[in-house]
Motif scaffolding. Structure first.
Motif, PDB file in Angstrom:
ATOM      1  N   ASP A 182     -45.112 -11.862  12.709  1.00  0.00           N
ATOM      2  CA  ASP A 182     -45.462 -11.775  13.868  1.00  0.00           C
ATOM      3  C   ASP A 182     -46.990 -12.442  14.214  1.00  0.00           C
ATOM      4  N   GLU A 183     -47.326 -13.209  15.527  1.00  0.00           N
ATOM      5  CA  GLU A 183     -48.731 -14.129  15.148  1.00  0.00           C
ATOM      6  C   GLU A 183     -49.756 -13.373  15.362  1.00  0.00           C
ATOM      7  N   LYS A 184     -49.636 -11.347  15.148  1.00  0.00           N
ATOM      8  CA  LYS A 184     -51.106 -10.751  14.805  1.00  0.00           C
ATOM      9  C   LYS A 184     -50.612 -10.244  13.401  1.00  0.00           C
ATOM     10  N   GLU A 211     -49.780 -20.186   8.461  1.00  0.00           N
ATOM     11  CA  GLU A 211     -50.091 -19.640   9.129  1.00  0.00           C
ATOM     12  C   GLU A 211     -49.808 -20.081  11.157  1.00  0.00           C
ATOM     13  N   LYS A 212     -50.741 -21.346  10.963  1.00  0.00           N
ATOM     14  CA  LYS A 212     -51.134 -22.018  12.700  1.00  0.00           C
ATOM     15  C   LYS A 212     -49.375 -22.355  12.757  1.00  0.00           C
ATOM     16  N   LYS A 215     -47.017 -19.520  13.875  1.00  0.00           N
ATOM     17  CA  LYS A 215     -47.697 -18.899  15.528  1.00  0.00           C
ATOM     18  C   LYS A 215     -47.296 -20.345  16.599  1.00  0.00           C
ATOM     19  N   LYS A 216     -46.928 -21.341  16.015  1.00  0.00           N
ATOM     20  CA  LYS A 216     -46.996 -21.993  17.175  1.00  0.00           C
ATOM     21  C   LYS A 216     -44.887 -21.733  17.726  1.00  0.00           C
ATOM     22  N   LEU A 218     -43.346 -19.127  17.454  1.00  0.00           N
ATOM     23  CA  LEU A 218     -43.498 -18.458  18.096  1.00  0.00           C
ATOM     24  C   LEU A 218     -43.242 -18.424  19.253  1.00  0.00           C
ATOM     25  N   GLU A 219     -44.087 -18.630  19.912  1.00  0.00           N
ATOM     26  CA  GLU A 219     -44.818 -18.669  20.680  1.00  0.00           C
ATOM     27  C   GLU A 219     -43.905 -19.955  21.888  1.00  0.00           C
TER      28      GLU A 219
END
Length: 737
Positions: A182-184, A211-212, A215-216, A218-219
């Protein structure tokens, strides 16, 4: 199977359910009666205890439901019996949890909908970004290529494809979710994921982008769920982890079938649908783990043992396979046995599909590769024989091969070549093979080469095919076959199925060994063979097809013999090198010269001298001090080498002195026992000896740890040699009678 008395192994498990405590894992061979075992176990569980049975797919769910309805009707007698005995796939269980969370925690009045629309909108922008990044990298390489004095010899860099950018992003996102990334998660965890699954991402230049992007992504998924109550198939498994979902009505007993194919996300979900005092019975077979490519974790058995602390049981007897088939399956899984009451059955080696009986709808023709699937279909049609494809409509067939057709169309359009489509396919195939030589192997390249080979066969069988559109149309017509006759399918699609007779069409091409394979991927290739063999109940045919002379092999085991060199071609290459002027220290655009270590005879390395490096032979064209330029005698590719002379009294290990496969074979240290193993006469070796030798040599020559310049090539040679020796040993043992 329910009419038979339980085996002693099965009785132990049923007794554990009735009287034991804690959790259990059952290692069961193919055809060992798992459904019957689950049914017998449930009979010993109180009607007041809730049960959840998790199956691999909907077909198995239906099979288990029908069996339990027949044998334990009391479990399904009342209107609310579904609350006590639930049978579903893991995905369906996750979907139930998400629906409850959406209604009672998220307080949404909308029903949860599974839809890819919003995901695809995000993917389009992510693909554009990755395509721009890779285009810039391509332009940089192209500029260096044009500036290089060897641009007429080295391969021209290839531009990126948006469609392939989409494939890589999808694979990365799907595997990240399956592995609870996940983002973490740290960059180190992402790099480990990329390396483990061999995702085609350049860590040094692209990791920050991925990596970026993750995060996008999953958001975006969370935003869509929270605003629209829309999820994709993956979120049924992944969102229970993300939102820490749980249920007050967890099951007391959890039965998990095919546990070797669980992902980390699925194992996390299983805990979330369980009661606090739940007991688990996992059933599976390490040797049937073949779905690592789509997110199943090949380490799931070990994860279960570490986290659930189960007592371990074994089911070693197959009720599916006759004696000779079982004996042959022992080549891959020695522990498999069958009851003495089974018939002998038949295992037969055939060549080019000759002398086969007439197959019917209870039989199957299975292939490892899609190219073989195409070739088999063409052969059956030409012989006016009926067959069934696993999909019955053109739409379903299209979904199976559409991506490959789209990629092919792209390649043809970019080539601006308007020749006969068969010639175009041959050109594409040859360019891909050259690309593997120059830039390295990938799953994508191998898939495309194999697909081209199948389509070349199609064009040869139907000479009127001249255009791409006509070829695609004929292909889909063939694979819309839904007549009576044997099933024609890939091995992966038939896991869990059984047939009276099975023909493995490309048996001599298996297991597939490719460059850069990890240990688990190599093991899965052997597992695929075991799965294929154990689909047969009574007769098994192992086909060696040498009909297609053009099929490409990525096996370097046979490539160490010195080739005959075309003198005229060599002279033209030599002229280009000599006309280029002074030697450049860098031969290829980005590569340093290859290191050639020798401990004597440096005076031999003059213009015209021939030497071996890795599995290839080279001839020196030019030399300046310790730098030489040489052309490969088989493909005429030019390489630059730096000679390093090893002083005899200097401390060196044997690895440093090895420059070729020949050196490796000459310097291979003998073990204490005879025979040594892989490279000795298999007639004198044993399966155990070659396995131990293979394991030792793989560890020693793993290119991640071994710094020898040709460690990778020797590593691949060891894998290939192991497969050949293993196959020869077993064939000598099995067919000698």
């Amino acid at each position: 199977m329910s009419n038979f008395e339980l085996t002693s192994e099965q009785k132990q498990i049923v007794e554990w359910v009735e009287k034991g405590s804690g959790n259990a894992i059952v290692s069961s061979v193919a055809g060992s009666g798992k459904t019957t075992l689950i049914s017998e176990c449930i009979k010993k569980i109180s009607k007041n205890d809730s049960i959840r049975i998790l199956a691999f797919n909907k077909a198995i769910v239906k099979e288990i439901k029908n069996k339990l309805n027949r044998e334990i009707p009391q479990r399904f007698a009342s209107e609310d019996s579904w609350k006590k005995t639930r049978i579903s796939t893991v995905s369906s269980a996750g979907n139930e949890l998400v629906k409850v969370h959406n209604r009672w925690v998220h307080k949404s009045e909308k029903k949860v909908e599974v839809n890819d629309q919003y995901k695809n909108e995000f993917m389009r922008s992510a693909v554009d970004e990755l395509f721009d990044l890779r285009t810039q990298a391509f332009l940089d390489r192209l500029s260096k290529y044009k500036d290089s004095k060897f641009s007429d010899i080295n391969p021209e860099p290839k531009p990126p494809s948006k469609r392939y950018c989409f494939k890589v992003l999808s694979q990365f996102f799907n595997l990240a979710q399956a592995n609870l990334i996940d983002e973490k998660s740290s960059q180190k965890e992402l790099l480990s994921l990329i390396d483990y699954y061999k995702i085609e991402i350049n860590p040094s230049t692209e990791i920050k982008f991925f990596e970026k992007a993750l995060k996008k992504y999953l958001e975006n998924l969370k935003k869509i769920y929270e605003s629209e109550s829309v999820i994709t198939l993956n979120e049924q498994i992944y969102f229970p982890f993300v939102y820490d979902m749980s249920t007050k009505f967890g099951s007391k007993w959890i039965f998990i079938d095919e546990c070797q194919d669980l992902s980390k996300a699925q194992m996390d979900l299983i805990k979330r649908i369980s009661s606090p005092d739940a007991r688990y019975l996992f059933v599976g077979d390490r040797d049937q783990s073949i779905n690592g490519f789509c997110g199943a974790d090949p380490r799931s058995f070990d994860f279960i043992i570490d986290n659930f602390k189960p007592i371990q049981f074994n089911l070693t007897s197959t009720f599916r396979c006759d004696k000779l088939i079982t004996k042959y399956a022992q080549k891959y899984v020695p522990r498999i046995t069958c009851p003495e009451s089974k018939e002998n059955g038949l295992v037969k080696e055939v060549r080019n599909f000759e002398k086969l009986p007439n197959f019917d709808e209870e039989d199957a023709i299975l292939t490892r590769k899609k190219s073989t699937l195409i070739r088999c279909a063409i052969k059956l049609i030409k012989e006016n024989k009926k067959f069934r494809f696993k999909n019955s409509s053109e739409d379903q067939v299209s979904s199976e091969f559409d991506e490959l057709f789209d990629l092919l169309r792209d390649l043809i359009e970019k080539s601006n070549n308007y020749e006969d489509v068969k010639i175009q396919l041959l050109n594409i195939k040859n360019n891909l093979i050259k690309s593997i030589e120059d830039e390295g192997c990938s799953e994508r390249k191998v898939d495309m080469i194999e697909f081209c080979e199948g389509l070349i066969e199609l064009c040869s069988a139907y000479p009127k095919i001249k255009s791409f559109d006509l070829m695609e149309s004929k292909f889909k017509e063939i694979f819309s076959q839904n007549k009576e006759g044997p099933l024609l399918a890939t091995i992966h699609t038939q896991k869990g199925k059984e047939f009276n007779r099975v023909l493995i069409a490309d048996f001599n091409k298996m297991p597939i060994i490719r460059p850069n394979q990890s240990n688990w991927q190599l093991k899965e290739e052997e597992n695929i063979l075991y799965v294929a063999v154990t689909r047969a109940k009574h007769q098994l045919f192992l086909n060696s097809d040498d009909e297609n002379k053009n099929e490409t092999s990525f096996d370097i085991y046979d490539s160490k013999s010195k080739p005959e060199m075309n003198i005229d071609t060599f002279k033209s290459i030599e002229k280009k090198v000599l006309d280029s002027g002074k030697i450049q220290v860098k031969n290829k655009v980005e590569d340093e010269p290859k290191i050639l270590r020798i401990n004597s005879g440096i005076e031999r390395f003059i213009i015209g001298h021939e030497f071996q490096y890795g599995s290839k032979y080279f001839k020196i064209i030019k030399k300046e001090e310790d730098i030489i330029i040489a052309a490969c005698m088989s493909d005429f590719k030019v390489e630059t080498f730096k000679i390093i002379e090893i002083i005899e009294n200097e401390e060196n290990n044997e690895v440093e002195l090895i420059n070729s496969i020949e050196d490796f074979l000459e310097n291979k240290p003998l073990s204490d026992e005879t025979p040594v193993g892989i490279f000795d006469d298999p007639a004198e070796a044993t399966q155990e000896s070659i396995f131990e030798e293979w394991k030792r040599l793989r560890q020693k020559w793993n290119p991640k740890n071994n710094k020898n310049p040709i460690a990778k090539e020797i590593y691949e040679f060891i894998n290939s040699a192991y497969r050949k020796a293993k196959d020869k040993i077993f064939s000598l043992e099995f067919f000698k009678n």
